[in-house]
Design a protein around this motif. Sequence first.
Motif, PDB file in Angstrom:
ATOM      1  N   LEU A   1       0.824  -1.209   0.000  1.00 37.73           N
ATOM      2  CA  LEU A   1       0.000   0.000   0.000  1.00 37.73           C
ATOM      3  C   LEU A   1       0.859   1.260   0.000  1.00 37.73           C
ATOM      4  CD1 LEU A   1      -2.774  -1.135   2.504  1.00 37.73           C
ATOM      5  CD2 LEU A   1      -3.025  -0.830   0.044  1.00 37.73           C
ATOM      6  N   ILE A   2       1.971   1.216   0.762  1.00 36.32           N
ATOM      7  CA  ILE A   2       2.865   2.382   0.802  1.00 36.32           C
ATOM      8  C   ILE A   2       3.653   2.484  -0.500  1.00 36.32           C
ATOM      9  CG2 ILE A   2       4.907   3.334   1.949  1.00 36.32           C
ATOM     10  CD1 ILE A   2       3.668   2.420   4.589  1.00 36.32           C
ATOM     11  N   LEU A   3       4.067   1.321  -1.043  1.00 36.13           N
ATOM     12  CA  LEU A   3       4.797   1.333  -2.313  1.00 36.13           C
ATOM     13  C   LEU A   3       3.932   1.934  -3.429  1.00 36.13           C
ATOM     14  CD1 LEU A   3       7.225   0.664  -4.011  1.00 36.13           C
ATOM     15  CD2 LEU A   3       6.421  -1.687  -4.214  1.00 36.13           C
ATOM     16  N   SER A   4       2.654   1.676  -3.386  1.00 37.12           N
ATOM     17  CA  SER A   4       1.744   2.242  -4.387  1.00 37.12           C
ATOM     18  C   SER A   4       1.761   3.768  -4.325  1.00 37.12           C
ATOM     19  CB  SER A   4       0.330   1.709  -4.146  1.00 37.12           C
ATOM     20  OG  SER A   4      -0.502   2.013  -5.229  1.00 37.12           O
ATOM     21  N   CYS A   5       1.789   4.308  -3.099  1.00 39.96           N
ATOM     22  CA  CYS A   5       1.881   5.769  -2.939  1.00 39.96           C
ATOM     23  C   CYS A   5       3.222   6.295  -3.451  1.00 39.96           C
ATOM     24  CB  CYS A   5       1.707   6.156  -1.473  1.00 39.96           C
ATOM     25  SG  CYS A   5       0.065   5.819  -0.823  1.00 39.96           S
ATOM     26  N   VAL A   6       4.289   5.541  -3.187  1.00 38.91           N
ATOM     27  CA  VAL A   6       5.630   5.930  -3.656  1.00 38.91           C
ATOM     28  C   VAL A   6       5.644   6.030  -5.180  1.00 38.91           C
ATOM     29  CG1 VAL A   6       8.045   5.225  -3.796  1.00 38.91           C
ATOM     30  CG2 VAL A   6       6.811   4.999  -1.627  1.00 38.91           C
ATOM     31  N   LEU A   7       5.025   5.031  -5.845  1.00 39.86           N
ATOM     32  CA  LEU A   7       4.991   5.027  -7.314  1.00 39.86           C
ATOM     33  C   LEU A   7       4.221   6.230  -7.846  1.00 39.86           C
ATOM     34  CD1 LEU A   7       4.337   1.239  -8.062  1.00 39.86           C
ATOM     35  CD2 LEU A   7       6.495   2.480  -8.190  1.00 39.86           C
ATOM     36  N   THR A   8       3.143   6.607  -7.167  1.00 38.45           N
ATOM     37  CA  THR A   8       2.378   7.781  -7.593  1.00 38.45           C
ATOM     38  C   THR A   8       3.240   9.035  -7.482  1.00 38.45           C
ATOM     39  OG1 THR A   8       0.341   6.747  -6.799  1.00 38.45           O
ATOM     40  CG2 THR A   8       0.256   9.100  -7.224  1.00 38.45           C
ATOM     41  N   ASN A   9       4.045   9.117  -6.415  1.00 35.66           N
ATOM     42  CA  ASN A   9       4.934  10.271  -6.259  1.00 35.66           C
ATOM     43  C   ASN A   9       6.009  10.303  -7.333  1.00 35.66           C
ATOM     44  OD1 ASN A   9       4.375  11.957  -3.697  1.00 35.66           O
ATOM     45  ND2 ASN A   9       4.083   9.867  -3.003  1.00 35.66           N
ATOM     46  N   VAL A  10       6.515   9.131  -7.704  1.00 34.37           N
ATOM     47  CA  VAL A  10       7.511   9.060  -8.793  1.00 34.37           C
ATOM     48  C   VAL A  10       6.880   9.595 -10.079  1.00 34.37           C
ATOM     49  CG1 VAL A  10       8.860   7.506 -10.251  1.00 34.37           C
ATOM     50  CG2 VAL A  10       8.823   7.159  -7.776  1.00 34.37           C
TER      51      VAL A  10
ATOM     52  N   LYS B   1      11.291  -2.705 -11.146  1.00 32.64           N
ATOM     53  CA  LYS B   1      11.388  -3.493  -9.915  1.00 32.64           C
ATOM     54  C   LYS B   1      10.001  -3.698  -9.297  1.00 32.64           C
ATOM     55  CE  LYS B   1      13.860  -3.619  -5.497  1.00 32.64           C
ATOM     56  NZ  LYS B   1      14.691  -2.840  -4.557  1.00 32.64           N
ATOM     57  N   ALA B   2       9.160  -2.649  -9.380  1.00 34.11           N
ATOM     58  CA  ALA B   2       7.812  -2.749  -8.809  1.00 34.11           C
ATOM     59  C   ALA B   2       6.919  -3.685  -9.618  1.00 34.11           C
ATOM     60  CB  ALA B   2       7.177  -1.359  -8.733  1.00 34.11           C
ATOM     61  N   ILE B   3       7.223  -3.835 -10.914  1.00 32.17           N
ATOM     62  CA  ILE B   3       6.410  -4.735 -11.759  1.00 32.17           C
ATOM     63  C   ILE B   3       6.511  -6.180 -11.259  1.00 32.17           C
ATOM     64  CG2 ILE B   3       6.266  -5.767 -14.077  1.00 32.17           C
ATOM     65  CD1 ILE B   3       6.899  -3.004 -15.205  1.00 32.17           C
ATOM     66  N   THR B   4       7.648  -6.535 -10.710  1.00 38.77           N
ATOM     67  CA  THR B   4       7.845  -7.919 -10.228  1.00 38.77           C
ATOM     68  C   THR B   4       7.726  -8.010  -8.711  1.00 38.77           C
ATOM     69  OG1 THR B   4      10.245  -7.539 -10.143  1.00 38.77           O
ATOM     70  CG2 THR B   4       9.342  -8.494 -12.178  1.00 38.77           C
ATOM     71  N   PHE B   5       7.054  -7.032  -8.106  1.00 39.29           N
ATOM     72  CA  PHE B   5       6.941  -6.970  -6.644  1.00 39.29           C
ATOM     73  C   PHE B   5       6.191  -8.177  -6.069  1.00 39.29           C
ATOM     74  CE2 PHE B   5       4.411  -5.753  -2.901  1.00 39.29           C
ATOM     75  CZ  PHE B   5       5.417  -5.349  -2.040  1.00 39.29           C
ATOM     76  N   GLU B   6       6.762  -8.760  -5.002  1.00 39.37           N
ATOM     77  CA  GLU B   6       6.090  -9.808  -4.223  1.00 39.37           C
ATOM     78  C   GLU B   6       6.286  -9.480  -2.751  1.00 39.37           C
ATOM     79  OE1 GLU B   6       4.292 -12.168  -5.356  1.00 39.37           O
ATOM     80  OE2 GLU B   6       4.889 -12.544  -7.412  1.00 39.37           O
ATOM     81  N   VAL B   7       5.322  -9.859  -1.919  1.00 33.16           N
ATOM     82  CA  VAL B   7       5.443  -9.604  -0.482  1.00 33.16           C
ATOM     83  C   VAL B   7       6.449 -10.546   0.145  1.00 33.16           C
ATOM     84  CG1 VAL B   7       4.241  -9.727   1.725  1.00 33.16           C
ATOM     85  CG2 VAL B   7       3.148  -8.614  -0.207  1.00 33.16           C
TER      86      VAL B   7
END
Length: 1173
Positions: free
Chosen positions: A507-516, A539-545
Amino acid sequence: MADQGAAMCEQLIKAVNVMMDAETSQIYRLEALKFCEEFKETSAFCVPCGLQLADKAQPAVVRHFGLQILEHVIKFRWNNMQQQEKVQLKECAMQLLSKGTHSILEEESHIKDALSRITVEMIKREWPQHWPDMLKEMEALTSQGEAQTELVMLILLRLAEDVITFQTLPTQRRRDIQHTLTQNMESIFSFMMAILHVNVEDYRKLVKKIQQAHCRVAVATLNTLAGYIDWVSLVYITSGNCHLLEMLCLLLSEPDLQLEAAECLLIAISRKGKLEDRKPFMLLFDDVAIHYILSGAQSADGLVVERRYIFLKRLCQVLCALGGQLCSLVGSDVEVEVPANLSKYMEAILAFTTHSSQTSWCGFTSLCEKGLLMSTGFPSRDDNPSCGYSRVDFDSDEDFNLFFNSFRAQQGEVVRIACRIVPLEAFQIAAEWLQYQIASPIDTGDTTSKSAEGLCSLLSPSVVQWDAMTVFMECMIAQIFKNLEEEVKGSMELLQAVLNYETKDPLILSCVLTNVSALFPFVTRRQHFLPQILYKLFKAITFEVGQDNKAPRTRAVKNVRRHACSSIIKICRDYPQFILPCFDMFYNHVKKLFSSDASLTHMEKCSLMEALVLISNQFKDFAKQKAFLDELMASVVAEWTSEEIRHVLSDPAVFLSFVGADQVVTEHSKDTDATGLNRGRLSFCLYAMLGVVKRARWPADLEEAKAGGFVAGYTPAGAPIYRNPCTAHFLVLLPNLLLLIRTHNSLYMPENMARLSETFAKAHEVMDAEKNVVLGLSQHLLDIYDSPVYRTNLERMQGFFTTLYDNCFHVLGSAGQSLQQEFYTISGLAEEINRSAFFSLDHVPDHRLRPMIHILFCHLLQLVLSCPQEYYDSLLCPLLGPLFAYMQQRLNVKWQVINQRTSVNGEDEEEEVVCQDSQVTQEMLEEQLVRLLTREVLDLLCKCRPLDRSITSEPSKEDMMMDSVQTAAPAQPTEELTELGKCLMKHENIYMTLLTLSFTSLSWKDTTNCHRTASMVCWTLLRQVVGGNLLPEAVTWFYTSVLRALQVHGQHEVCNSTLSQLAMLIYENLRPRYMELRAVMTQIPNISVEALDQYDHRLMDPNAQKVGDKKRKDQFKKLIAGTVGKALCQQFRKEVHIRNLPSLFKKPKPDKDVLNTEALGLAALFSPENNAL
């Protein structure tokens, strides 16, 4: 007689007690109710029994019933009563007001309401002509005590509501009463102000118990004032140097009166009118007035008490209305200066921004705090001060969330406006906020994710803060680039900090991507940052938890990966020239991802292919781009055109086996790998097709297109004919695409439905998520993000079939827009689409047919709107003609079933077995799907109809002001058909289908469709043949279709207006040649034949005097009033008839027909035989 009346009273009291006793059985209660109702309708003892039961010695429920009897007599028997009986009843009612109640604090509110209703019903029938002293009698009543004063206020309020607000009287009576009220308004206002002043003074001076009585009167007076302030002349509100407004401001500090005072103040300040009349409102910017508003707010803040909270919201609205008046007056012709203490007003607004409630913020659009963008305050929680207020405002978290989304959008607009004014300061705030978030540790709070330990949920403090900051950043960046030319100091350092930030929380990474993405425009000035950004996104395209790639991904994880893909596509779409130098690096990285075990979904792979195609458009070299697309699509073309796939796509049984829909699979064994891979192969091919066809383009500049080899020739008109580098691939893939569509349609045939295994028997049904959307049901916010995307094998199969079918039509629709000339010149395209997309439509369910029509024909500029004019006859007419004919037949049957179902349910309700919830839901779903499918078809019909203008039933200002304007012809819309519309009109069978569909659809039980079709389609189509030789049966059918629609939809004002206008257009244009229309009119219930004759005379006789449009419309509406259906709630309601009294106004002179009267003017003066002079 007296004994008989007393006995009847006893029986009525028993009946009322039986009805109101909680222990009474349903049978006895119904019998008692029936007895009471029959008594009211038929008994001669209504008045004496009503008066006896209303005696204050009786219990409250008995008294209320007695008053109901009296009200019933006045409403339904008044016209048949003798004058003496009316006078006697009026005197008794006044006695009840005077002596028939307990003290003001003891009397029940419903008794007061019933007493006021009785008096108002008599006023509506007799005042002012037969009861001229009514106001004096009311004033005299107030001298008898607080209880009587409150009753008088209730009477005045209810009178204003019935006459002005709800307008429940015949026109002449309403005009008489309103005129008399207006004439006496000065004395009425003075009277109410005096009552308010006296009772407020006594309220402040006296002891507790007596104080409450005066408080009750003051509240009633304020409520009554609120009912008048809305419509009386502004002079009464602002008279005496705004004495009323001053008094209302003073009352803001009285806890028991402040809410009602605020309501009055709000209504007053919200008034429109001449600017000159509103000028006195500026007195409210005085220090004293602002002080009282602020001190009232401070006294009400604190604990969450509903009354105090509503008062605070009203004060918010008062301040906003005050600001609205200021904006209207300053800078206008009335020469109002900016208030000297405007800063005090702004301080008052700022003071309200510190309040915890978010709804109190809705009125303000002047400044914004960070906290307002945070999604906190859910009613089910207690993690924020605003939660308590949310529980007052909202019933559930879903309601709150709906409000919050619109609220945040509003605040976003405020942020954008503020950033436009001070862009650098806004950037500084955003930068500090972002740096703070980056430096802060992640706080998951007490609502962690259900799917993985240590991760945030949507309500975790860190996610809430990141999310709010991201919204602020997006709003701010857009304004920075619009309003600043130079580079912003610190922007690149900020971007670097975001790129360096690492988190495993989706959820936080999604916000980071929006800021980018938001900060990306800064990179256009610093090229060396680009590889870092692309690396972050890849890197985010292949993101896994976790490490386990096999576990089902949650929606949050899937959203991150999709977000990264979307960000890349957006960058490549908006800055392709900037990305072009990195094309080789980009392409190599994509190849590496494809070949590695990155577990990319097919959509993710195709998103990357889409991004590559967007960059390749910048080659501006046809041969080079085609070579690249050849390489990119080589595997897809080979797979899709292989003999194996062709065999699969051509046979439904083989297809079902190939995708595994005929196999039994348990949840424990999971789906077999082979069939899952097969589904993936088909999905990937379609996604890739769609991405390339949608994105491949020739250069926008003609010279660049010619230089790059994109221009194949020119049309006879001189327009360039472009060629698309992806055309060759599309033409190779098209045959099997059409084959898949045909096979997919045949899957719904009974023999193929029988082939589905037990596991996948419901594979073609509506998915739960789609079902919720259709029915308007919301899913809990947390569940959406925490649950895996598809939880079962069945849901996975449903998702596969849905996306596969939709993507087929997306590809076809996009091809028309992208390939244009090359697509529409494909040999036999119309026949091929007919053989595939329209194959076996009888078996295709509504929820699948709807997206086909929407995507293929209605979606944006696809197929229909992209088609060049020269291909209308060869492509669109052969497609649209059969489609409209089929849909008209199909929808008509569907709506007949729905109508029968509703009528059968009504008739056999008692015999019906109680339905299961699931059955009811299924019926609702089916009906809503039919409604949505109908809207798609009629939306498509509107795209084929005329441009711009439509029937409007609203009279113009000239109509309103000059009823007597003479017009020679009926008003008609003047729009012209589109070229496509003209083409369709040439084909008689298509034209008749469109006419039949549009006029039949008017009676289907969907008001949206009815209004749209009646206003935009029906007359436009019919007027094309008004001058031709229509069969009388056809004319009659068209006209009765409109009247039938009035029967179904006439109770809705918007539909009534549009349908009446349509009926009038048809009648006035066709009546001169078709006597049959008069025969239809004479069948309308309660029609005045004399009025019809007059209307026809004016219409048919060229020498007859004409009347204005508005008057003509009103006359026609009266003629067809008998066809207008009533709402269900009105159908069994007993009509109330109020007779007109002798008019207070002079009657207008009768219209004279100049041609048919004796000689006038000079001829009459000199005529010796004319004795009339």
